[in-house]
Design a protein around this motif. Structure first.
Motif, PDB file in Angstrom:
ATOM      1  N   UNK A  61      47.341  36.548  21.845  1.00 43.29           N
ATOM      2  CA  UNK A  61      47.641  37.161  23.256  1.00 43.29           C
ATOM      3  C   UNK A  61      47.966  35.605  23.958  1.00 43.29           C
ATOM      4  N   UNK A  62      48.771  35.859  25.142  1.00 43.91           N
ATOM      5  CA  UNK A  62      49.245  34.673  26.031  1.00 43.91           C
ATOM      6  C   UNK A  62      48.275  34.679  27.291  1.00 43.91           C
ATOM      7  N   UNK A  63      47.243  33.763  27.429  1.00 48.70           N
ATOM      8  CA  UNK A  63      46.651  33.617  28.754  1.00 48.70           C
ATOM      9  C   UNK A  63      46.554  32.365  29.055  1.00 48.70           C
ATOM     10  N   UNK A  64      45.954  31.915  30.453  1.00 53.90           N
ATOM     11  CA  UNK A  64      46.033  30.610  30.821  1.00 53.90           C
ATOM     12  C   UNK A  64      44.448  30.450  31.707  1.00 53.90           C
ATOM     13  N   UNK A  65      43.923  29.315  31.592  1.00 52.68           N
ATOM     14  CA  UNK A  65      42.715  29.029  32.437  1.00 52.68           C
ATOM     15  C   UNK A  65      42.918  28.421  33.810  1.00 52.68           C
ATOM     16  N   UNK A  66      42.657  29.060  34.928  1.00 53.56           N
ATOM     17  CA  UNK A  66      42.919  28.192  36.100  1.00 53.56           C
ATOM     18  C   UNK A  66      41.775  27.876  36.828  1.00 53.56           C
ATOM     19  N   UNK A  67      41.755  26.593  37.490  1.00 49.77           N
ATOM     20  CA  UNK A  67      40.566  26.166  38.289  1.00 49.77           C
ATOM     21  C   UNK A  67      40.185  27.013  39.612  1.00 49.77           C
ATOM     22  N   UNK A  68      39.058  27.154  39.828  1.00 48.50           N
ATOM     23  CA  UNK A  68      38.657  28.149  41.009  1.00 48.50           C
ATOM     24  C   UNK A  68      38.786  27.277  42.119  1.00 48.50           C
ATOM     25  N   UNK A  69      39.613  27.906  43.291  1.00 46.78           N
ATOM     26  CA  UNK A  69      40.196  27.119  44.425  1.00 46.78           C
ATOM     27  C   UNK A  69      41.390  26.440  44.235  1.00 46.78           C
ATOM     28  N   UNK A  70      42.304  26.822  43.231  1.00 42.41           N
ATOM     29  CA  UNK A  70      43.338  26.371  42.858  1.00 42.41           C
ATOM     30  C   UNK A  70      44.567  26.601  44.017  1.00 42.41           C
ATOM     31  N   UNK A  71      45.642  26.166  44.170  1.00 39.51           N
ATOM     32  CA  UNK A  71      46.505  26.619  45.349  1.00 39.51           C
ATOM     33  C   UNK A  71      47.897  27.102  44.685  1.00 39.51           C
ATOM     34  N   UNK A  72      48.101  26.526  43.579  1.00 38.11           N
ATOM     35  CA  UNK A  72      49.603  26.673  42.964  1.00 38.11           C
ATOM     36  C   UNK A  72      49.754  28.084  42.433  1.00 38.11           C
ATOM     37  N   UNK A 137      36.318  35.330  45.874  1.00 38.35           N
ATOM     38  CA  UNK A 137      36.857  36.292  46.373  1.00 38.35           C
ATOM     39  C   UNK A 137      38.352  35.880  46.912  1.00 38.35           C
ATOM     40  N   UNK A 138      38.510  34.941  47.517  1.00 40.84           N
ATOM     41  CA  UNK A 138      39.587  34.506  47.945  1.00 40.84           C
ATOM     42  C   UNK A 138      40.757  34.406  46.897  1.00 40.84           C
ATOM     43  N   UNK A 139      40.208  33.870  45.646  1.00 37.62           N
ATOM     44  CA  UNK A 139      41.156  33.730  44.479  1.00 37.62           C
ATOM     45  C   UNK A 139      41.545  35.183  43.932  1.00 37.62           C
ATOM     46  N   UNK A 142      43.897  37.153  45.888  1.00 37.95           N
ATOM     47  CA  UNK A 142      45.164  36.842  45.844  1.00 37.95           C
ATOM     48  C   UNK A 142      46.069  37.063  44.604  1.00 37.95           C
ATOM     49  N   UNK A 143      45.629  37.243  43.430  1.00 38.58           N
ATOM     50  CA  UNK A 143      46.157  37.838  42.288  1.00 38.58           C
ATOM     51  C   UNK A 143      45.174  38.295  41.358  1.00 38.58           C
ATOM     52  N   UNK A 144      45.684  39.218  40.509  1.00 37.11           N
ATOM     53  CA  UNK A 144      44.619  39.923  39.515  1.00 37.11           C
ATOM     54  C   UNK A 144      44.269  38.947  38.565  1.00 37.11           C
ATOM     55  N   UNK A 176      31.998  41.474  42.946  1.00 35.05           N
ATOM     56  CA  UNK A 176      33.681  40.890  43.135  1.00 35.05           C
ATOM     57  C   UNK A 176      34.246  41.523  41.742  1.00 35.05           C
ATOM     58  N   UNK A 177      33.597  41.286  40.598  1.00 33.25           N
ATOM     59  CA  UNK A 177      34.208  41.801  39.425  1.00 33.25           C
ATOM     60  C   UNK A 177      34.436  43.239  39.436  1.00 33.25           C
ATOM     61  N   UNK A 178      33.517  43.983  39.896  1.00 36.56           N
ATOM     62  CA  UNK A 178      33.956  45.460  40.078  1.00 36.56           C
ATOM     63  C   UNK A 178      34.994  45.747  41.100  1.00 36.56           C
ATOM     64  N   UNK A 179      35.054  45.218  42.267  1.00 33.46           N
ATOM     65  CA  UNK A 179      35.838  45.488  43.204  1.00 33.46           C
ATOM     66  C   UNK A 179      37.351  45.051  42.632  1.00 33.46           C
ATOM     67  N   UNK A 180      37.451  43.852  41.855  1.00 36.57           N
ATOM     68  CA  UNK A 180      38.819  43.389  41.409  1.00 36.57           C
ATOM     69  C   UNK A 180      39.007  43.664  40.128  1.00 36.57           C
ATOM     70  N   UNK A 181      38.169  44.701  39.511  1.00 33.84           N
ATOM     71  CA  UNK A 181      38.345  44.938  38.285  1.00 33.84           C
ATOM     72  C   UNK A 181      38.637  43.609  37.122  1.00 33.84           C
ATOM     73  N   UNK A 182      37.835  42.774  37.170  1.00 34.23           N
ATOM     74  CA  UNK A 182      37.797  41.499  36.631  1.00 34.23           C
ATOM     75  C   UNK A 182      36.590  41.634  35.478  1.00 34.23           C
ATOM     76  N   UNK A 183      36.964  41.239  34.195  1.00 32.17           N
ATOM     77  CA  UNK A 183      35.886  41.036  33.194  1.00 32.17           C
ATOM     78  C   UNK A 183      35.073  39.988  33.167  1.00 32.17           C
ATOM     79  N   UNK A 184      33.790  40.091  32.511  1.00 35.43           N
ATOM     80  CA  UNK A 184      32.885  38.906  32.717  1.00 35.43           C
ATOM     81  C   UNK A 184      32.869  38.291  31.275  1.00 35.43           C
ATOM     82  N   UNK A 185      33.326  37.031  31.424  1.00 38.79           N
ATOM     83  CA  UNK A 185      33.008  36.432  30.007  1.00 38.79           C
ATOM     84  C   UNK A 185      31.503  35.930  29.384  1.00 38.79           C
ATOM     85  N   UNK A 186      31.407  36.052  28.268  1.00 38.86           N
ATOM     86  CA  UNK A 186      30.316  35.740  27.536  1.00 38.86           C
ATOM     87  C   UNK A 186      30.908  34.494  26.875  1.00 38.86           C
TER      88      UNK A 186
END
Ligand code: ZN
Ligand code: ZN
Length: 244
Positions: A61-72, A137-139, A142-144, A176-186
């Motif tokens: 699977x193809x993913x990336x890790x992005x920093x919280x508060x990134x702007x690009x 929440x801002x991040x 902005x994008x899923x 926030x995870x619930x609202x934006x349908x984001x999974x929680x990483x263990x």
């Protein structure tokens, strides 16, 4: 098992994508590769395009890790080729504009490199964590974002261990995870979040994700903390886990 948080030589990992995939396939484990974007080697669109082409040639699977508060933001033609995104805190911007990097903390915790003395008081830690919720929440708006990476691996959590503040903070982050349908990483590397937060996530029907956050050959395709938490929480069903 499926590990969706791994690093290769494309950013700050030790192995090539192919070597990493070999290790996972030998153990019959699923693999997602999620190198850091916009730093550690993957900082240009050309480089990101080459990285994607390499991942597309492998059954990963193809993913990336992005920093919280990134702007690009990536252009759509590149963004659409990724199957998932991990959002994680790696630095904190204070109101006066100064940026506090968590890298020395991470290096000390993960690889016992250097020394780390936690400079934060409980009050400061609470203020920072409160502010982080707004940045999350801002991040996330902005994008899923598919996965929240190692969300409890901060020196702010460390000074607040067993403080009731953390329970309220976890609830707010899970909302926030619930609202934006984001999974929680263990997270295997960061040994968190703990059982309490994982159980709360499951009760709220928030998906989970397993992440080794491996950067080295020795930590590839190994889950100890993650399997322990899964067992303690009684989660032997795939429906609890996010899949890209
Ligand atoms: Zn990270
Ligand atoms: Zn990582």
């Amino acid at each position: 098992m499926l590990d969706l948080h791994t690093h290769t030589q494309a950013s700050d990992g030790e192995l090539t994508a192919k070597d990493l995939w070999t290790r996972y396939s030998e153990k019959n484990m699923g693999l997602g590769i999620s190198d850091h974007l916009f730093r550690d080697g993957l900082s240009t669109e050309h480089g990101i395009c080459a990285y994607l082409s390499q991942l597309e040639s492998l059954p990963v699977y193809r993913g990336y890790e992005i920093d919280l508060g990134h702007s690009r933001i990536l252009p759509d033609n590149l963004e659409d080729r990724f199957q998932y995104r991990i959002l994680s805190v790696h630095s904190i911007r204070f109101p006066d504009g100064t940026v506090y990097s968590l890298e020395p903390y991470f290096a000390y915790r993960a690889d016992a490199i250097g020394s780390f003395r936690n400079p934060f008081s409980k009050d400061t830690a609470k203020r920072v964590l409160e502010r982080l919720l707004a940045v999350y929440e801002t991040d996330m708006r902005r994008r899923h974002i598919e996965i929240l990476g190692h969300c409890t691996a901060t020196p702010f959590h460390d000074v607040l261990t067993s403080d009731s503040f953390l329970e309220g903070w976890e609830n707010a982050l899970l909302s926030l995870c619930e609202k934006y349908q984001t999974a929680l990483e263990i997270s295997e590397l960061w040994q968190g979040p703990g059982l309490r937060m994982v159980q709360k996530a499951v009760r709220r029907s928030i998906k989970l994700s397993c992440g080794s956050d491996c950067h080295h050959a020795e930590t590839a395709a190994k889950f100890c903390y993650v399997t322990e938490i899964i067992q303690q929480a009684g989660l032997n069903c795939e429906e609890y886990f996010f899949k890209p």
